[in-house]
Design a protein around this motif. Structure first.
Motif, PDB file in Angstrom:
ATOM      1  N   THR A 109       0.817  -1.248  -0.016  1.00 29.40           N
ATOM      2  CA  THR A 109       0.158   0.097  -0.139  1.00 29.40           C
ATOM      3  C   THR A 109       1.423   1.155   0.197  1.00 29.40           C
ATOM      4  O   THR A 109       1.900   1.313   0.672  1.00 29.40           O
ATOM      5  N   ARG A 110       0.666   2.899  -0.582  1.00 28.58           N
ATOM      6  CA  ARG A 110       1.249   3.732  -0.351  1.00 28.58           C
ATOM      7  C   ARG A 110      -0.228   4.204  -1.366  1.00 28.58           C
ATOM      8  O   ARG A 110      -0.422   4.003  -2.008  1.00 28.58           O
ATOM      9  N   ARG A 111      -0.040   5.965  -0.672  1.00 28.04           N
ATOM     10  CA  ARG A 111      -0.690   6.483  -0.464  1.00 28.04           C
ATOM     11  C   ARG A 111      -2.228   6.122  -1.003  1.00 28.04           C
ATOM     12  O   ARG A 111      -3.213   6.634  -1.313  1.00 28.04           O
ATOM     13  N   HIS A 112      -2.561   5.178   0.063  1.00 24.54           N
ATOM     14  CA  HIS A 112      -4.254   4.689   0.088  1.00 24.54           C
ATOM     15  C   HIS A 112      -4.798   3.840  -1.177  1.00 24.54           C
ATOM     16  O   HIS A 112      -5.927   3.452  -0.947  1.00 24.54           O
ATOM     17  N   ARG A 113      -3.567   3.146  -1.555  1.00 26.14           N
ATOM     18  CA  ARG A 113      -3.979   2.622  -2.899  1.00 26.14           C
ATOM     19  C   ARG A 113      -3.005   1.150  -2.712  1.00 26.14           C
ATOM     20  O   ARG A 113      -1.448   1.506  -2.422  1.00 26.14           O
ATOM     21  N   PRO A 114      -3.348   0.638  -3.341  1.00 24.73           N
ATOM     22  CA  PRO A 114      -2.016  -0.640  -4.168  1.00 24.73           C
ATOM     23  C   PRO A 114      -0.782  -0.194  -4.870  1.00 24.73           C
ATOM     24  O   PRO A 114      -0.697   0.536  -5.542  1.00 24.73           O
ATOM     25  N   THR A 115       0.273  -0.802  -4.194  1.00 25.48           N
ATOM     26  CA  THR A 115       1.253   0.440  -4.914  1.00 25.48           C
ATOM     27  C   THR A 115       1.496  -0.650  -5.904  1.00 25.48           C
ATOM     28  O   THR A 115       0.814  -2.081  -6.726  1.00 25.48           O
ATOM     29  N   TRP A 237       4.076   3.902  14.614  1.00 23.22           N
ATOM     30  CA  TRP A 237       2.699   4.573  15.292  1.00 23.22           C
ATOM     31  C   TRP A 237       2.239   5.075  14.267  1.00 23.22           C
ATOM     32  O   TRP A 237       1.495   6.014  14.886  1.00 23.22           O
ATOM     33  N   GLY A 238       2.436   5.590  13.389  1.00 23.61           N
ATOM     34  CA  GLY A 238       1.476   6.541  12.186  1.00 23.61           C
ATOM     35  C   GLY A 238       0.256   5.845  12.565  1.00 23.61           C
ATOM     36  O   GLY A 238      -0.025   4.517  12.203  1.00 23.61           O
ATOM     37  N   ASP A 239      -0.575   7.084  12.524  1.00 27.50           N
ATOM     38  CA  ASP A 239      -1.993   6.649  11.647  1.00 27.50           C
ATOM     39  C   ASP A 239      -2.164   6.001  10.409  1.00 27.50           C
ATOM     40  O   ASP A 239      -2.110   6.889   9.165  1.00 27.50           O
ATOM     41  N   PRO A 240      -2.489   5.195  10.208  1.00 25.97           N
ATOM     42  CA  PRO A 240      -3.224   4.555   8.687  1.00 25.97           C
ATOM     43  C   PRO A 240      -3.354   5.281   7.573  1.00 25.97           C
ATOM     44  O   PRO A 240      -3.752   5.999   6.694  1.00 25.97           O
ATOM     45  N   ALA A 241      -4.725   6.286   8.713  1.00 29.14           N
ATOM     46  CA  ALA A 241      -5.665   7.156   8.170  1.00 29.14           C
ATOM     47  C   ALA A 241      -5.278   8.253   7.709  1.00 29.14           C
ATOM     48  O   ALA A 241      -5.018   8.431   6.418  1.00 29.14           O
ATOM     49  N   LEU A 242      -3.808   8.376   7.477  1.00 26.40           N
ATOM     50  CA  LEU A 242      -3.148  10.283   7.115  1.00 26.40           C
ATOM     51  C   LEU A 242      -1.488   9.069   6.525  1.00 26.40           C
ATOM     52  O   LEU A 242      -1.157   9.765   6.090  1.00 26.40           O
ATOM     53  N   ALA A 247      -1.116  -0.203   9.490  1.00 26.47           N
ATOM     54  CA  ALA A 247      -0.562   0.217  10.327  1.00 26.47           C
ATOM     55  C   ALA A 247       0.826  -0.499  11.845  1.00 26.47           C
ATOM     56  O   ALA A 247       0.428  -2.130  11.188  1.00 26.47           O
ATOM     57  N   HIS A 248       1.828   0.419  11.918  1.00 26.31           N
ATOM     58  CA  HIS A 248       2.745  -1.186  12.256  1.00 26.31           C
ATOM     59  C   HIS A 248       3.806  -1.555  11.421  1.00 26.31           C
ATOM     60  O   HIS A 248       4.493  -2.701  10.780  1.00 26.31           O
ATOM     61  N   LEU A 339       6.997  21.671   8.870  1.00 26.75           N
ATOM     62  CA  LEU A 339       6.196  20.468   7.985  1.00 26.75           C
ATOM     63  C   LEU A 339       6.485  19.415   7.826  1.00 26.75           C
ATOM     64  O   LEU A 339       5.954  17.944   7.646  1.00 26.75           O
ATOM     65  N   VAL A 340       7.502  19.216   7.016  1.00 31.14           N
ATOM     66  CA  VAL A 340       8.528  18.132   6.407  1.00 31.14           C
ATOM     67  C   VAL A 340       8.237  17.041   8.130  1.00 31.14           C
ATOM     68  O   VAL A 340       8.174  16.179   8.065  1.00 31.14           O
ATOM     69  N   THR A 341       8.701  17.781   9.049  1.00 32.28           N
ATOM     70  CA  THR A 341       9.482  17.140  10.151  1.00 32.28           C
ATOM     71  C   THR A 341       7.701  16.765  11.329  1.00 32.28           C
ATOM     72  O   THR A 341       8.282  16.684  12.747  1.00 32.28           O
ATOM     73  N   ARG A 342       6.800  17.034  10.347  1.00 28.87           N
ATOM     74  CA  ARG A 342       5.298  17.113  12.101  1.00 28.87           C
ATOM     75  C   ARG A 342       5.690  15.632  11.486  1.00 28.87           C
ATOM     76  O   ARG A 342       5.984  14.442  11.386  1.00 28.87           O
ATOM     77  N   ARG A 343       4.789  15.045  13.384  1.00 26.26           N
ATOM     78  CA  ARG A 343       4.931  14.118  13.564  1.00 26.26           C
ATOM     79  C   ARG A 343       3.353  12.939  13.650  1.00 26.26           C
ATOM     80  O   ARG A 343       2.753  12.437  14.612  1.00 26.26           O
ATOM     81  N   ASP A 344       2.273  14.144  12.832  1.00 31.36           N
ATOM     82  CA  ASP A 344       0.908  14.356  12.598  1.00 31.36           C
ATOM     83  C   ASP A 344       0.268  13.085  11.109  1.00 31.36           C
ATOM     84  O   ASP A 344      -0.625  13.983  10.865  1.00 31.36           O
ATOM     85  N   HIS A 345       1.394  13.121  10.517  1.00 32.27           N
ATOM     86  CA  HIS A 345       1.111  13.093   9.410  1.00 32.27           C
ATOM     87  C   HIS A 345       1.710  12.173   8.372  1.00 32.27           C
ATOM     88  O   HIS A 345       2.416  11.643   9.259  1.00 32.27           O
TER      89      HIS A 345
END
Length: 345
Positions: A109-115, A237-242, A247-248, A339-345
């Motif tokens: 998966t990449r960018r919310h769709r199959p690689t 630990w990133g949110d899969p929705a973002l 996950a993991h 922005l590049v180093t935010r941990r909520d994206h």
């Protein structure tokens, strides 16, 4: 040609939007020169159309690298349009590396769709990556800029460094003794090199002097390494929705990312347990992935990586100050770095 509004500092989002408007038409034009099969895969990977070639409303990647290239050209006194060819090249190289990374890491998966490789096959995805890499050089060589030859050499040197970093990363998979310093050096090659090149090329094509080109190259390299620390944190630990990934996602195939290596080298009880889990065979299931994430955090890998990302961002800001740019571009580059180093994206 689009111009920058004088007297106002733009937000990071505005900088990225500005770069997209400048670079996207040229990027599409370059990809359109590929043969039909490679063009189809590249456009799918870039989010322009589906597997059948039907246009879709996708934003593609974050466009951080071309935004840095355009902004660095503007920071040394040129218009962003001066850097469009090298911004296109940087984005092509980045996506070449992603196509290959997805195959190597078996990411689905990449960018919310199959690689791309899961849709078109491993061989064709690899070839599409190769096509983007050679296209990047062609775009720079055909730019007509006085520094085109130097820029071609910079792009090629960066690709070689990326490949070397990827090779080292692959070698880590079969080793149980990966050290923190060598893992960091791998990340410098695999990620820091391209952001360094993006900034240097923008300054070069913008007519910057050698001192500014060098300072912005160092800024980009430090920012790139900080970005890799953040990306590795998100890979666990990133949110899969973002993030667009499960996950993991980095733990399933026992990837030795920076937080993992830090945890394994912590000499803690959790490090021993993590090593036993990580040094087995096959992929980790969801329960084992969750357990590994917990052990990495308890062993200090998450906190250490967060601290490293913050420290590297501070160092990048120091190099930005050395470039002695006008206040507006300095503030915009700083905003883009944050922005590049935010941990909520």
């Amino acid at each position: 040609m689009e111009t920058v509004q004088a007297g106002r500092t733009r937000t990071a989002a505005e900088v990225i939007d500005h770069a997209r408007r400048l670079v996207d038409p040229a990027l599409r034009g370059a990809v359109d020169t590929l043969g039909p099969s490679m063009r189809r895969i590249a456009g799918y990977h870039l989010g322009w159309w589906d597997a059948d070639g039907t246009p879709v409303r996708e934003s593609g990647g974050k466009a951080i690298r071309p935004a840095l290239t355009v902004l660095c050209a503007e920071a040394v006194g040129a218009t962003g349009g001066a850097a469009v060819p090298v911004a296109v090249a940087v984005e092509l190289v980045h996506n070449f590396s992603l196509l290959h990374d997805d195959v190597i890491d078996r990411d689905t998966t990449r960018r919310h769709r199959p690689t791309a490789w899961t849709v078109f096959g491993r061989g064709d995805a690899i070839l599409a990556g190769d096509a983007l890499s050679t296209l990047a050089v062609d775009v720079v060589a055909g730019s007509g800029h006085p520094h085109a030859l130097e820029a071609v050499r910079m792009v090629n040197a960066t690709v070689q460094e990326l490949i070397d970093g990827q090779s080292v990363d692959m070698a880590f998979e079969s080793r149980d003794d990966v050290g923190v310093a060598e893992c960091r050096a791998m990340a410098e090659s695999k990620t820091g090199a391209l952001l360094s090149c993006a900034c240097a090329l923008g300054a070069l094509y913008g007519g910057g002097d050698r001192a500014r080109v060098a300072a912005l190259a160092e800024f980009g390299g430090l920012l790139g390494l900080a970005f890799q620390f953040v990306d590795d944190l998100l890979g666990i630990w990133g949110d899969p929705a973002l993030t667009g990934k499960p996950a993991h996602s980095d733990l399933g195939n026992r990837k030795k990312s920076l937080p993992v290596v830090a945890a394994l080298n912590s000499r803690s009880p959790q490090a021993v347990e993590l090593a036993e889990l990580y040094h087995g065979g096959g992929e980790l299931d969801r329960d084992d992935q969750a357990r590994a994430a917990r052990l990495i955090e308890e062993a200090g890998g998450r906190a250490w990586s967060t601290g490293q990302a913050d420290s590297l961002l501070d160092l990048a800001m120091d190099r930005l100050a050395v470039a002695e740019l006008p206040d507006g571009p300095t503030a915009e580059l700083a905003a883009l770095a944050r922005l590049v180093t935010r941990r909520d994206h």
